[in-house]
Design an enzyme around this catalytic site. Structure first.
Site, PDB file in Angstrom:
ATOM      1  CB  SER A 200     -10.246   8.425   2.200  1.00  0.00           C
ATOM      2  OG  SER A 200      -9.046   7.659   1.826  1.00  0.00           O
TER       3      SER A 200
ATOM      4  CD  GLU B  33      -2.774  -1.242   2.458  1.00  0.00           C
ATOM      5  OE1 GLU B  33      -3.520  -0.395   2.524  1.00  0.00           O
ATOM      6  OE2 GLU B  33      -2.260  -2.270   3.362  1.00  0.00           O
TER       7      GLU B  33
ATOM      8  CB  SER C 105      -5.715  -1.432   0.690  1.00  0.00           C
ATOM      9  OG  SER C 105      -5.786   0.155   1.321  1.00  0.00           O
TER      10      SER C 105
END
Length: 357
Positions: free
Chosen positions: A324, A16, A189
């Site tokens: 987000s 990530e 994620s």
């Protein structure tokens, strides 16, 4: 007024890395420069630590490495400092707070938190224990079970057990059936996650998950809707409203989150007041059960047939990218990103985490 020195730590060696750079870019842009001196420190994919002083947009694009200088956070508790290395000479820069804007392994799993505890430097987010157990989906589920938090059925096993794949497949088919989701225990994620619809895709999914971790978890597929809410605080956390995730793909995998513009989030979620109350109550319960502090995002399913709310997972360093959910939920509640960053820094400075002096 003397500004406090804040390090924003980004990048890292996990899968990530790119998401971390996007989160750090947002955070740096939103921190009040009148109150804080911000020092971006990046970790390359190879694990090299570098201090960066150029334009913030280069962090997002990855060009920052060209203009950076070697630097490390000292583990020496008396220094509480960043050590910048220039032409063989070390410059000691005192540090007040670190924001570990790192996602995944070696950042969200208690490792960097342990270094900062040793260095006696306050930091944003959950502590060593809560970071570690929340990164590991198996331990999270064990804690949730002990706290009587409702969740989907699951099984887990070690990578070594793949030698008898037929036995594993039989266990999954007997307890969970198809479809089911296969996940590495220690990634975020949605990296390495697959949906298995039959024996062939199950075997492929298990092998893929094993590429990312030595522990694999398999969960029953919940037919229904996906929701998220944000938690903020230390001993007395506050829970945001609820947002709904509408993934463009079959499920909310890495590509659907960050690369597919058709994935959408709806804030506030179109649910009843009672459903929202249930989700928020469970979010606070699991946050406190894992000894959360600073911030976390908590994810849920709502089963279509029964309306049951099921805890999915908790993310102790949620993304701060443009898409987000964590900061968007607080913005809907009237808290700007700048105010949120100010609050997170203050929570780090006031957290009772055993740091000496």
């Amino acid at each position: 007024m003397n500004r406090k020195t804040v390090i924003v730590l980004f990048g890292g060696q996990s899968s990530e890395h790119e998401v971390s750079r996007m989160s750090a870019t947002t955070m740096i842009n939103e921190i009040d420069s009148k109150k804080y001196q911000v020092i971006p420190v990046g970790i390359t994919k190879e694990g090299e630590w570098l201090v960066y002083t150029g334009p913030t947009e280069h962090i997002k694009t990855g060009q920052w490495e060209k203009y950076a200088t070697p630097a490390i956070i000292s583990p020496d508790a008396k220094q509480k400092a960043l050590l910048k290395i220039v032409n063989g000479h070390v410059k000691v820069i005192p540090v007040d707070v670190v924001i570990p804007a790192l996602h995944g392994a070696w950042g969200e799993d208690g490792t960097i938190q342990g270094l900062l505890e040793m260095a006696c430097i306050p930091y944003v987010g959950c502590g060593v224990l809560s970071s570690a157990v929340c990164m590991d989906k198996v331990f999270t589920k064990l804690i949730a079970k002990n706290a009587a938090v409702p969740q989907a059925k699951y099984i887990w096993f070690q990578k070594e057990e793949l030698e008898d794949m037929d036995k594993l497949v039989e266990r999954v088919e007997k307890k969970l059936g198809y479809p089911c989701f296969v996940k590495p225990a220690n990634t975020g994620s949605s990296v390495g996650i697959s949906k298995a619809k039959n024996k062939e895709t199950l075997v492929n999914a298990i092998n893929l998950a094993a590429e990312y971790d030595r522990k694999i978890i398999v969960e029953e597929a919940i037919i229904g809707r996906e929701f998220e809410c944000s938690v903020l605080g230390n001993e007395a956390p506050v829970v945001s409203g609820v947002g709904e995730v509408l993934p463009a793909a079959e499920f909310y995998d890495y590509d659907a989150k960050y690369n597919n513009s058709e994935s959408r989030t709806v804030i506030p979620a179109p649910i009843t007041a009672e459903e929202e109350k249930t989700i928020r109550k469970i979010a606070a319960k699991i946050y406190q059960a894992v000894d959360g502090s600073g911030l976390s995002r908590v994810d849920f399913f709502m089963e279509e047939e029964t309306g049951r709310v099921l805890f999915n997972e908790i993310n102790t360093m949620p993304g701060f990218t443009a898409i987000s959910m964590y900061p968007m939920l607080w913005e809907t509640a009237g808290v700007t990103k700048a105010e949120l960053m100010d609050c997170l820094i203050e929570l780090a400075l006031t957290r009772d985490n055993g740091i000496r002096g």
